[in-house]
Design a protein around this motif. Structure first.
Motif, short mmCIF file in Angstrom:
data_model
loop_
_atom_site.label_atom_id
_atom_site.label_comp_id
_atom_site.label_asym_id
_atom_site.label_seq_id
_atom_site.Cartn_x
_atom_site.Cartn_y
_atom_site.Cartn_z
N HIS A 122 3.22 20.39 -5.83
CA HIS A 122 4.62 20.38 -5.38
C HIS A 122 4.70 19.56 -4.11
O HIS A 122 5.57 18.74 -3.93
N ALA A 123 3.73 19.85 -3.23
CA ALA A 123 3.67 19.11 -1.97
C ALA A 123 2.21 18.85 -1.66
O ALA A 123 1.34 19.64 -2.01
N VAL A 124 1.96 17.72 -1.02
CA VAL A 124 0.58 17.34 -0.76
C VAL A 124 0.56 16.53 0.53
O VAL A 124 1.56 15.92 0.90
N VAL A 125 -0.57 16.56 1.24
CA VAL A 125 -0.64 15.70 2.42
C VAL A 125 -1.57 14.53 2.10
O VAL A 125 -2.38 14.61 1.19
N GLY A 126 -1.45 13.47 2.85
CA GLY A 126 -2.28 12.30 2.60
C GLY A 126 -2.21 11.32 3.74
O GLY A 126 -1.53 11.56 4.75
N GLY A 127 -2.93 10.24 3.60
CA GLY A 127 -2.91 9.19 4.61
C GLY A 127 -3.12 7.85 3.95
O GLY A 127 -3.77 7.75 2.92
N TRP A 128 -2.55 6.84 4.54
CA TRP A 128 -2.76 5.47 4.03
C TRP A 128 -3.17 4.57 5.18
O TRP A 128 -2.69 4.72 6.29
N ARG A 129 -4.06 3.63 4.87
CA ARG A 129 -4.31 2.56 5.82
C ARG A 129 -3.30 1.46 5.53
O ARG A 129 -3.04 1.16 4.38
N MET A 130 -2.73 0.88 6.58
CA MET A 130 -1.73 -0.16 6.35
C MET A 130 -2.38 -1.53 6.40
O MET A 130 -3.45 -1.70 6.96
N SER A 131 -1.70 -2.48 5.85
CA SER A 131 -2.23 -3.84 5.85
C SER A 131 -1.20 -4.75 6.49
O SER A 131 -0.02 -4.41 6.56
N TRP A 132 -1.65 -5.91 6.96
CA TRP A 132 -0.69 -6.85 7.55
C TRP A 132 0.22 -7.42 6.48
O TRP A 132 1.34 -7.82 6.75
N ASP A 133 -0.29 -7.52 5.25
CA ASP A 133 0.54 -8.03 4.17
C ASP A 133 1.33 -6.87 3.59
O ASP A 133 0.80 -6.08 2.81
N ILE A 134 2.58 -6.77 4.00
CA ILE A 134 3.35 -5.63 3.55
C ILE A 134 3.74 -5.79 2.09
O ILE A 134 4.20 -6.86 1.67
N ASP A 135 3.48 -4.74 1.33
CA ASP A 135 3.77 -4.79 -0.10
C ASP A 135 4.27 -3.41 -0.52
O ASP A 135 3.64 -2.41 -0.21
N TYR A 136 5.39 -3.38 -1.21
CA TYR A 136 5.95 -2.08 -1.58
C TYR A 136 5.71 -1.73 -3.02
O TYR A 136 6.18 -0.73 -3.52
N PHE A 137 4.96 -2.60 -3.70
CA PHE A 137 4.81 -2.41 -5.13
C PHE A 137 3.99 -1.17 -5.46
O PHE A 137 4.41 -0.30 -6.21
N GLN A 138 2.81 -1.08 -4.87
CA GLN A 138 1.87 -0.05 -5.28
C GLN A 138 2.35 1.37 -4.96
O GLN A 138 2.16 2.29 -5.74
N LEU A 139 3.01 1.52 -3.82
CA LEU A 139 3.42 2.87 -3.44
C LEU A 139 4.78 3.29 -3.99
O LEU A 139 5.00 4.44 -4.29
N GLN A 171 -1.91 4.23 -14.59
CA GLN A 171 -3.08 5.07 -14.46
C GLN A 171 -3.61 5.03 -13.02
O GLN A 171 -3.73 3.97 -12.43
N GLY A 172 -3.93 6.20 -12.49
CA GLY A 172 -4.46 6.26 -11.14
C GLY A 172 -3.52 5.66 -10.13
O GLY A 172 -3.93 5.05 -9.16
N SER A 173 -2.22 5.84 -10.34
CA SER A 173 -1.25 5.14 -9.50
C SER A 173 -1.14 5.77 -8.13
O SER A 173 -1.56 6.89 -7.90
N SER A 174 -0.58 5.00 -7.21
CA SER A 174 -0.41 5.52 -5.85
C SER A 174 0.99 6.07 -5.64
O SER A 174 1.27 6.66 -4.62
N ASN A 175 1.87 5.84 -6.60
CA ASN A 175 3.22 6.39 -6.48
C ASN A 175 3.21 7.78 -7.12
O ASN A 175 3.89 8.05 -8.09
N PHE A 176 2.40 8.67 -6.54
CA PHE A 176 2.27 9.97 -7.21
C PHE A 176 3.43 10.91 -6.91
O PHE A 176 3.55 11.94 -7.53
N CYS A 177 4.26 10.55 -5.96
CA CYS A 177 5.42 11.39 -5.70
C CYS A 177 6.51 11.15 -6.74
O CYS A 177 7.48 11.89 -6.80
N GLY A 178 6.38 10.09 -7.52
CA GLY A 178 7.37 9.81 -8.55
C GLY A 178 8.64 9.21 -8.00
O GLY A 178 9.74 9.50 -8.47
N PHE A 179 8.51 8.33 -7.01
CA PHE A 179 9.69 7.71 -6.40
C PHE A 179 10.18 6.58 -7.29
O PHE A 179 9.42 5.71 -7.68
N ALA A 180 11.46 6.62 -7.64
CA ALA A 180 12.02 5.54 -8.45
C ALA A 180 13.40 5.21 -7.92
O ALA A 180 14.25 6.09 -7.74
#
Lengths: 674, 487
Positions: free
Chosen positions: A549-566, A575-584
């Motif tokens: 339902h709820a989870v904690v986590g952390g991400w390392r950021m990169s200089w190349d900003i990209d919104y695709f994966q998250l 499969q194995g996606s990083s958008n596990f919160c189901g944001f659409a």
């Protein structure tokens, strides 16, 4: 008589033992002798004296002299004003690279040995070893085509390439390679069997093409790097000085992948140990276990030469006397590889064996905040630079990472935006950072670091406000109808109380405490939250199965900003996606796609800001804090103590002040007092 | 002894294999980080898709094969089809299980190639052609080692390289869909399918169409355990995290660990036996009570705590002493290689003193208490009383009559020593920055490097067994009764 015999026998045994131990050292001594002889003969072959001062690097290379050397030792350093169009932001058809800067360099400051801690690299292969240490080694010994300068890490600067021209709608990159760069010679060059290595080999465009030949060869064991070059169509060395990369399509990722390319010495990795060429079809498989790596050697075109490497003991680098650019002020660098324990690290620092390193938050608490070590200046809440005063300097540094609490938008009650917003209003971010993280960390509102040019400063934080949270929850239908002080609501004909589990990493006292506080705050609002710790491997499975339902986590950021994966909706089911919160969100999808093909900085900033605004409104995560650490260095002797030569660093503060906050540990200005 | 050793080998292997990483984990963790501290922050980057290299790593250490029994030789078309069904996005399995099932299929290797080719050839099964082509390409993919170039004939190498190329380029594109499962998106699917089937056809590729003998022998001899023991006994155990052969790494490191352990053991034994004797002879006196309590106090202090205390007070400048009396890292000073032998030994002793102290003080207590108890037992026995009665001095009774008998238990305790010498002393090595076997094991464990851990534990186990053997021989030396039984 009996006793005398025993004593004599014992004496003989001891002498024998000593003799054995002494004999045992001989092979090691011979090995050491041989190594220094090899080194000596290599140096002689090169015609450079071993102990001479490194005047070579003081020699201004091509492209200098236009700017006077700035020898300022106090106060912030001023960088040359960039003249458009060479502003470091990608532009079509012109050389946009910031010029190579030599102004900070002062030949009179050169000298001394900088000692630091690192972990022992397993291999020094430039492609197949992806460890952090290995990339540190290549950072010292080699350079890339272009780089991100520490004073402007979001722009690009010339390095091995003097110009980069992008054409055909950002799909073709053409680099002009700097003239007159010579590959370092391996330390064993010239020794029996390796005479063929004792020659000057110039850096040419073909060395870059060779790197890509290797990366793109499926047999080479570098899958993660190859992944980044998936969209690369072709690459070629047009002539010795010109290198071209052609991408299949316009994709922003291609920029840093092209600019950051490091050359691989073709004259070494393309040959067998006897100097013969390796056949092209077996290059890949041979490269994975190359003889050069087995000799624990590395060469590049960079500022330092790897002089010796004893695994788990130390690595020693010396200045490259024929370096094309300007190097740090240190004559030598030593990495201690045997220190693993935080206690041992600190002891080595206090004994002056290492000059600078990062302190763990717990040690920060005990040594500085609790005042266990008097040589650190105490914390002064009014002066963030107070740490610079003590005999041991300390200062906070920022890291490109952030932590968050994620809400599963597929499940009730977090499918409702108002509920997620209410959750953010209940999270006392500032108090937790102050009390639990000792102030290490900056509250963040999105997945862009607040110090980045992409950050949207217009975002209004979700202030800690239980009253507002309660109102939002009531709006979403959550009220306390049965008077048990817990909120409830009718879902599918059943009355459900608001209670959920939050999953987090086990063995993290900080998270234990953070969620403890959060739990109390939620309880006051009428929500029952249970923190549940999991081992890391299990938590990874939970992310993958979206089993929370709820989870904690952390991400390392990169200089190349990209919104695709998250955040892209296609990533929800991947499969194995990083958008596990189901944001659409359709608009975010559109913008994220657009961002991937947009190169103009202003346009990118506008897109990123718009996405940040949407995500901020939707709150799929309650963004928590950015990463921060403590950087400590040998500042000056205790009053009355004699100055130990080569121990105390000068001008650390200039770097701390004048570099971009997200790259403030770079040792450009550091030097020892002469 | 040998059955015990083999038994331990199997248990060791199975335990480590159960905790090993799957292909999914390896592909995910393949990023620019070394374990990543607490593993709290992951970098934003997509998981690697280049599975061939990952499969290489599995094959090199035998992790692609089933651990103890390999029945994969008997997989047929239907089994593989069921397997593929599990990986369908619509299957009831959880995402992580599906993902794992899919990657496990890729690891099966040559045995799965035949059935997969049959599936590809079957038009009725066209839904599965996408994932089947991917699995086929990875199962049939031939791993080439630099050594293979010298070992195999040139034309065979050329053919393998060519085949790899064909397999790689002919994977049929497909996408996963929550509604329809797998949907082929490749316009060139038909041609690709034929090329794949031709590439692995029976005529040129006997390895993909094994006979019955090969299938049956695979049950026992093509297993992870077989590969592991083969590598172990030929010295080819390869550590992929260190990128070197395990015994080379151990060969480099053992001397340090053995040196400090040896001195610590000698220190503990030479100190504790006389101490035990002394306190047995002075049983009940104030001295006995003080030593007993003192030793138990020491024993109750954990060594990481004492180690950290010693490090702080005796090795840190400005903590207790302005200049620390002991060095804080390593076992020798810089340049000690060229010291004269006496100075060299002195230097070693100076560096090793605190680590050895930490290592030995705890066993000091245990050993001296054992010694005391045993000796007391002997002193209270009939023959000792008789000896006293016939007028022997106390020294004579203790040293001539009782000591030998009381040493029997000590020998039992000592049988573990040989193994202990090699087992490393993690805490001491961490605190005093001594790169020995303990740290090696820790690194291996962090990196899920089973060969490395097994290599070093197997050495300890072997030595432990040898130690027990030596202890058995020593029983005979000290105890005439044992000797007479076999005489």
């Amino acid at each position: 008589m009996e006793k005398l015999k025993i004593a004599l026998l014992g004496l003989v045994a001891v002498l024998l033992l000593i003799q054995i131990i002494d004999r045992n050292r001989e092979p090691e001594q011979m090995g050491e002798l041989k190594k220094s002889l090899d080194r000596l003969s290599a140096e002689l072959a090169r015609g450079v004296t071993v102990t001479g001062p490194a005047t070579g690097s003081a020699d201004p290379g091509p492209g200098t002299g236009s700017r006077p050397a700035n020898g300022s030792t106090t106060g912030a350093h001023t960088w040359p004003a960039a003249v458009p169009p060479r502003d470091g932001n990608p532009t079509i058809g012109v050389n946009f690279l910031l010029p190579y800067d030599r102004s900070w360099y002062d030949p009179t400051k050169v000298g001394g040995t900088l000692r630091s801690i690192n972990s022992s690299p397993k291999s020094l292969n430039p492609l197949t070893d992806q460890s952090a240490t290995s990339s540190d080694v290549h950072g010292l010994c080699s350079d890339s085509l272009c780089s991100r300068p520490p004073y402007a890490p979001e722009q690009w600067r010339e390095e091995l390439a003097t110009s980069c021209v992008i054409e055909e709608d950002y799909t073709v990159y053409r680099f002009t390679i700097r003239d007159g760069i010579i590959w370092q010679r391996p330390t064993f060059a010239g020794s029996p069997g390796f005479e063929w290595l004792a020659a000057d080999v110039p850096l040419t465009a073909s060395d870059f093409a060779f790197t890509l030949d290797l990366i793109m060869d499926p047999a080479v064991d570098c899958p993660s790097i190859r992944n980044y070059y998936e969209d690369l169509e072709s690459w070629q060395a047009i002539d010795d000085r010109t290198f071209e990369m052609r991408w299949k399509r316009k994709v922003y990722n291609s920029l840093s992948m092209s600019m950051g390319l490091q050359p691989t010495p073709r004259h070494v990795y393309g040959r067998n140990a006897d100097g013969s060429e390796i056949a092209k079809d077996r290059l890949g498989a041979t490269f994975n276990k190359h003889w050069f790596d087995e000799r624990r050697a590395v060469i590049g075109v960079g500022a330092y030469i790897l002089e010796s490497f004893e695994p788990e003991q130390q690595m020693i680098f010396v200045r490259n006397p024929r370096y094309w650019g300007v190097a740090d002020h240190f004559e030598r660098r030593e990495w201690k590889l045997n220190i693993k324990d935080p206690e041992a690290e600190l002891t080595a620092f206090k004994n002056g064996q290492i000059q600078a390193f990062g302190l763990s938050p717990l040690k920060y608490k005990s040594e500085i905040l609790d005042g266990k070590e008097k040589r650190f200046a105490p914390l002064d809440p009014k002066d963030p630079k107070a740490g610079r005063k003590g005999p041991f300097g300390w200062e906070r540094f920022k890291a490109m990472s952030f932590t968050y609490l994620g809400w599963n938008m597929r499940r009730k009650p977090f499918d409702d935006r108002r509920v997620r917003q209410a959750m953010s209003h209940c999270f006392p971010k500032d108090r937790i950072i102050r009390d639990i993280y000792f102030g290490l960390g900056q509250p963040v509102l999105s997945d862009v670091h607040p110090d980045s040019q992409y950050y949207d400063h217009e975002l209004k934080p979700y202030a800690f406000d239980p009253k507002k949270a309660r109102a939002l929850l009531a709006e979403a239908g959550w009220t306390d109808s049965d008077g048990d002080s817990l909120l409830d609501r009718e879902i599918d004909g059943k009355r459900e109380t608001f209670s959920f589990e939050i999953k987090y990493f086990a063995n993290s006292p900080e998270w234990d405490n953070t969620l403890g506080i959060y739990r109390q705050e939620l309880r006051k609002v009428g929500i029952d939250m249970t923190p549940k710790p999991y081992e890391w491997a299990e938590l990874v499975r939970i992310y993958e199965d979206k089993d929370f339902h709820a989870v904690v986590g952390g991400w390392r950021m990169s200089w190349d900003i990209d919104y695709f994966q998250l955040w892209h909706s296609t990533q929800i089911e991947a499969q194995g996606s990083s958008n596990f919160c189901g944001f659409a969100n359709a608009r975010v999808d559109e913008l994220a796609d657009k961002l991937r093909t947009t190169f103009e900085t202003d346009e990118r900033i506008a897109i990123v800001k718009e996405i940040q605004g949407i995500i901020h409104e939707e709150q799929p995560y309650t963004f928590f804090k950015s990463g921060e650490g403590i950087f400590i260095w040998q500042n000056h002797p205790v009053a009355g103590e004699a100055v130990e030569p080569g121990r105390y660093l000068r001008d650390v503060a200039i770097g701390l002040d004048s570099f971009h906050p997200l790259s403030n540990r770079t040792n450009w200005f550091w030097h020892f007092a002469r | 002894m040998i059955p015990t050793f083999l038994g331990i080998l199997v248990i060791n292997f199975v335990v480590l294999r159960m905790q090993g990483q799957s292909l999914v984990d390896v592909a995910k963790s393949d990023s620019r980080s070394e374990g990543g501290g607490a593993g709290v922050e992951r970098s934003i980057r997509s998981a690697s898709k280049q599975y061939e290299n990952h499969i290489d790593r599995f094959r090199r250490v035998g992790n692609d094969r089933p651990p103890l029994l390999n029945f994969q030789g008997f997989l047929d078309k239907d089994d593989i089809l069921d397997w593929l069904r599990d990986t369908d996005p619509r299957s009831p399995l959880s995402d992580s299980r599906r993902n794992r099932r899919e990657k496990d299929l890729w690891l099966v290797g040559p045995f799965a190639v035949g059935p997969l080719a049959e599936i590809l050839a079957d038009d009725a099964l066209s839904v599965w052609h996408g994932p089947a082509s991917q699995a086929l390409a990875l199962c049939a993919y031939a791993t080439l080692d630099p050594r293979d170039f010298d070992r195999l004939p040139q034309d065979r190498i050329a053919r393998l390289i060519g085949r790899n190329e064909i397999l790689r380029n002919n994977i049929i594109d497909f996408r996963r869909d929550a509604e329809v499962g797998f949907a082929i998106t490749d316009p060139d699917a038909g041609a690709k399918r034929q090329r794949l089937i031709d590439a692995v056809s029976a005529a040129d590729n006997p390895e993909f169409h094994p006979g019955m003998a090969a299938r049956w022998s695979a049950i026992l001899f093509d297993t992870g355990f077989a590969v592991f023991t083969g590598n172990l006994f030929t010295g080819n155990l390869y550590s992929h995290s260190q990128k070197r052969y395990v015994f080379d790494i151990i060969g480099e490191r053992w001397s340090v660990t053995v040196w400090i352990n040896l001195i610590a053991v000698v220190l503990a034994w030479t100190g504790s036996i006389p101490l035990g004797i002394r306190s047995a002879r002075r049983r009940g006196t104030l001295e006995d009570r003080v030593t007993t309590n003192g030793l138990f106090f020491l024993w109750s202090l954990p060594s990481f705590f004492v180690g950290a205390l010693l490090l702080h007070h005796f090795c840190t400048d400005g903590a207790t002493f302005t200049k620390a009396p002991f060095p804080n890292q390593g076992l020798s000073s810089q340049g000690s290689l060229w010291f004269g032998i006496l100075r060299y030994l002195g230097d070693l002793l100076w560096h090793g003193f605190l680590p050895m102290l930490v290592l030995s003080y705890a066993s000091f207590t245990a050993l001296s208490r054992y010694m005391r108890a045993n000796l007391l037992e002997q002193l209270n026995s009939d023959y000792a009383r008789t000896a006293f009665a016939k007028g022997c001095t106390e020294d004579r009774v203790v040293y001539q009559h009782c000591l030998r008998n009381s040493l029997i238990t000590m020998i039992t305790l000592g049988s573990g020593l040989l193994g202990e010498l090699f087992s490393g002393a993690l805490i001491v090595e961490m605190l005093f920055s001594i790169p020995g076997l303990g740290l090696l094991m820790l690194e291996g464990a962090k990196a899920y490097d089973a060969p490395l851990i097994m290599g070093s534990t197997i050495i300890s186990v072997g030595l432990l067994l040898i130690g027990i053997l030596i202890a058995d021989i020593c029983y005979a030396v000290v105890d005439p009764r044992v000797r007479s039984r076999y005489a």
